[in-house]
Design a protein around this motif. Structure first.
Motif, short mmCIF file in Angstrom:
data_model
loop_
_atom_site.label_atom_id
_atom_site.label_comp_id
_atom_site.label_asym_id
_atom_site.label_seq_id
_atom_site.Cartn_x
_atom_site.Cartn_y
_atom_site.Cartn_z
N ASN A 1 0.82 -1.22 0.00
CA ASN A 1 0.00 0.00 0.00
C ASN A 1 0.85 1.26 0.00
N SER A 2 1.98 1.23 -0.68
CA SER A 2 2.87 2.39 -0.74
C SER A 2 2.35 3.47 -1.69
N GLY A 3 1.46 3.12 -2.61
CA GLY A 3 0.91 4.09 -3.56
C GLY A 3 1.29 3.81 -4.99
N ALA A 4 2.33 3.01 -5.21
CA ALA A 4 2.73 2.65 -6.57
C ALA A 4 1.86 1.49 -7.06
N LEU A 5 1.60 1.46 -8.36
CA LEU A 5 0.83 0.38 -8.96
C LEU A 5 1.66 -0.48 -9.90
N LEU A 6 2.56 0.16 -10.66
CA LEU A 6 3.37 -0.54 -11.65
C LEU A 6 4.79 0.02 -11.60
N ILE A 7 5.79 -0.87 -11.60
CA ILE A 7 7.19 -0.43 -11.60
C ILE A 7 7.94 -1.11 -12.74
N GLU A 8 9.06 -0.49 -13.12
CA GLU A 8 9.92 -1.02 -14.17
C GLU A 8 11.32 -1.20 -13.62
N CYS A 9 11.88 -2.38 -13.79
CA CYS A 9 13.21 -2.69 -13.27
C CYS A 9 14.28 -1.97 -14.09
N VAL A 10 15.25 -1.36 -13.40
CA VAL A 10 16.37 -0.74 -14.09
C VAL A 10 17.70 -1.37 -13.71
N ASN A 11 17.73 -2.17 -12.62
CA ASN A 11 18.96 -2.83 -12.21
C ASN A 11 18.64 -3.94 -11.22
N VAL A 12 19.34 -5.05 -11.33
CA VAL A 12 19.24 -6.13 -10.34
C VAL A 12 20.48 -6.04 -9.47
N LEU A 13 20.28 -5.91 -8.16
CA LEU A 13 21.40 -5.66 -7.25
C LEU A 13 22.08 -6.95 -6.80
N LYS A 14 23.42 -6.92 -6.77
CA LYS A 14 24.25 -7.98 -6.20
C LYS A 14 23.95 -9.35 -6.76
#
Length: 133
Positions: free
Chosen positions: A13-26
């Motif tokens: 419930n942070s407010g975001a609905l859709l995200i796009e990956c720009v980097n995979v960490l470690k």
């Protein structure tokens, strides 16, 4: 298997609905592909609209479109093999947003998460989820 430009639904419930990956960490062993339990850097592509009344309240939306955030992958369409030989896959790719201290940005989780998260050190997410598969 989430890579560059991969899109994920946000199930907190942070407010975001859709995200796009720009980097995979470690992730050196899997050539930049992320799976369940991996941490990624992402851009918020779609967020809930913020009204003036909601902005003044204490439960205001924590993210807006264009924000760069960290997230942990909780579901993938790509099948993941369990140690007992079963394969588990989901209908969509999903993630939960994190702050810079690796704590959850939201306070609730609305959807199924993978049980593999517990083995990777994300017990807090597993405990808040309504169902674990």
């Amino acid at each position: 298997m989430i890579g560059l430009k991969g899109t994920l639904n946000v199930i907190d419930n942070s407010g975001a609905l859709l995200i796009e990956c720009v980097n995979v960490l470690k992730q050196k062993v899997n050539n930049g592909w992320g799976s369940v339990g991996d941490e990624i850097v992402c851009v918020v592509k779609r967020a809930r609209p913020v009204s003036a009344a909601a902005q003044a309240s204490t439960t205001a939306v924590k993210v807006r479109r264009g924000d760069v955030r960290r997230a942990v992958i909780v579901r993938t369409k790509k099948a993941v093999r369990r140690p007992d030989g079963r394969f588990v896959r989901f209908d969509d790719n999903a993630a939960v947003l994190l702050n810079n201290k690796r704590e959850m940005l939201g306070t609730r989780i609305g959807g199924v998460v993978s049980a593999d998260l517990r083995m990777k050190g994300w017990g807090k997410i597993v405990s808040l989820a309504p169902k674990v598969v």
